[in-house]
Write an enzyme that holds these catalytic residues in place. Structure first.
Site, PDB file in Angstrom:
ATOM      1  N   ASP A  47      -3.987   3.510   4.369  1.00 28.95           N
ATOM      2  CA  ASP A  47      -4.512   2.427   5.188  1.00 28.95           C
ATOM      3  C   ASP A  47      -5.896   1.929   4.781  1.00 28.95           C
ATOM      4  O   ASP A  47      -6.489   1.111   5.491  1.00 28.95           O
ATOM      5  CB  ASP A  47      -4.548   2.854   6.656  1.00 28.95           C
ATOM      6  CG  ASP A  47      -3.160   3.003   7.246  1.00 28.95           C
ATOM      7  OD1 ASP A  47      -2.361   2.066   7.073  1.00 28.95           O
ATOM      8  OD2 ASP A  47      -2.878   4.045   7.862  1.00 28.95           O
ATOM      9  N   ASP A  55       4.351  -0.930   5.380  1.00 28.25           N
ATOM     10  CA  ASP A  55       2.987  -1.339   5.691  1.00 28.25           C
ATOM     11  C   ASP A  55       2.085  -1.309   4.454  1.00 28.25           C
ATOM     12  O   ASP A  55       1.113  -2.066   4.340  1.00 28.25           O
ATOM     13  CB  ASP A  55       2.377  -0.425   6.755  1.00 28.25           C
ATOM     14  CG  ASP A  55       3.321  -0.054   7.880  1.00 28.25           C
ATOM     15  OD1 ASP A  55       4.525   0.163   7.609  1.00 28.25           O
ATOM     16  OD2 ASP A  55       2.867   0.048   9.025  1.00 28.25           O
TER      17      ASP A  55
END
Length: 413
Positions: free
Chosen positions: A122, A185
């Protein structure tokens, strides 16, 4: 249409003709949607939110339905970059120095991520949304240093035997740890690698990003171009073990936000590579999403939840797709398809603005996002990443209406 609007429409049509080889009617520059009013709303809401944040490194993440209290996180949380990114967008929108000051403050909370071993993929969400937007608007060399160091940090999760970045370097249920897992993602975080490779980082970062996008394209999608949330690979051979979900309804369902990451991700990869195979793929993953949307253009959290129409919606997926469609429309040579993308994005933004704004209910921007339904987490919440992509989409929309390319930037003295 007044004279000024006619001129702006002509400029936009000319740019589209030169930039992507298509003639786009300026009828898309409609007066149906007051984007300036929505950006003013975002600034007002965010001003009120700023007053509620403790001065201890806290960063807003989400607000439960029928509640006014933010859940705060620290810089380690995967969502930590969205709030400073939203503030940078408000600076870009207004040119008001107060937003630059606030954005800089919250951005610098995340500086430690550049020198901390990566705990997951992330880092792009965290650092490129914050420091990336900050550098884009200010050219602050300290921001650039953080971005480049963070890209090198993310690159350490790349497995050349598989060809993708490891998303979760830890034991997550159903991921067959210590095998290699990659989640959809992760496509968004490739932008950090692309940017770094072109702005002083090693060329290998570009190659890693292209490899990740290519391997994901091969293994992460079903024949109808719906996506798995997760693919697990043999870490030594690179062979695909299985495609599963973690946050969707089932292993065979189309999780709305996962598909939105695919649409946004492959649009971005085409921008960075200009490889037509990625543009073609962006069209394909977009088509199945648009064709299955409800009439109001806001998806249910998973397109295959049998509880529909009583299932939760996901405003965050709508915001991500609206932003992606605006960019994708400028790369599309088919004028009718380009107009469809723009019009659908406009419709999404109008629906979000008319029926999903938080207004007096809390100080977020949007209501009705779904975080992790299988874990019963953040269902029907206001969530910061929905707000981030909503503001981004509004800015892109405004730039297109004004005859500019959606990714042009403004730098203030």
């Amino acid at each position: 249409m007044n004279f000024k609007q006619q001129i702006l429409g002509s400029i936009f049509a000319t740019l589209m003709l030169v930039g992507c080889g298509s003639t786009v009617s300026n009828t898309r520059l409609s007066d149906k949607f007051d984007v300036d009013a929505q950006l003013d709303y975002c600034a007002k809401q965010s001003s009120n939110a700023l007053k509620l944040i403790p001065k201890d490194g806290s960063i807003p993440r989400s607000i439960a339905s029928n509640n006014e209290q933010w859940k705060f996180v620290d810089y380690k949380d995967w969502t930590s970059g969205f709030w400073p990114g939203e503030l940078w967008y408000l600076y870009e929108s207004t040119g008001d120095h107060k937003w630059e000051v606030a954005a800089d403050k919250f951005t610098n909370y995340l500086a430690a991520l550049a020198v901390t071993p990566a705990v997951d993929h992330d880092l792009g969400f965290q650092v490129f949304n914050s420091f990336g937007n900050g550098y884009r608007l200010t050219n602050n060399p300290e921001y650039k240093e953080v971005i480049l160091k963070t890209a090198n940090n993310l690159a350490k999760l790349f497995n050349p035997k598989v060809g993708t970045i490891l998303s979760w370097p830890r034991n997550v249920p159903n991921m067959e740890w210590p095998q290699h897992n990659t989640i959809m993602d992760n496509m968004i975080n490739l932008e950090l690698l692309f940017w770094a490779s072109k702005n002083g980082g090693d060329k290998s970062l570009y190659d890693m990003a292209v490899s990740h996008a290519t391997v994901t394209m091969k293994n992460h999608f079903r024949p109808d171009y719906t996506s798995y949330h997760v693919v697990v690979y043999d870490k030594e051979t690179g062979e695909k073990i299985k495609g599963v979900t973690h946050q969707g309804y089932s292993d065979s369902s189309m999780w709305a936000r996962g598909q939105s990451w695919a649409i946004y991700g492959y649009t971005m990869v085409y921008r960075e590579t200009k490889d037509p195979k990625f543009l073609d793929f962006a069209h394909k993953v977009t088509r199945v999403y648009l064709d299955r949307l409800p009439k109001d253009l806001i998806p249910y959290w998973d397109f295959d939840d049998p509880a529909i129409p009583h299932a939760p919606r996901d405003a965050s997926a709508a915001a991500v797709v609206a932003s992606a469609l605006l960019e994708l429309s400028t790369y599309t040579k088919d004028s009718a398809l380009s107009k469809e993308y723009f019009d659908k994005a406009e419709g999404m933004l109008k629906e979000l603005s008319d029926n999903y704004q938080s207004k007096t209910k809390n100080t977020a921007l949007l209501l009705h996002s779904t975080g992790h339904k299988p874990a019963n987490s953040e269902i029907d919440y206001s969530i910061i990443y929905a707000d981030y992509y909503y503001v981004e989409a509004l800015l892109r929309y405004k730039k297109l209406k004004e005859g500019e390319q959606p990714l042009l930037t403004y730098k203030f003295n």
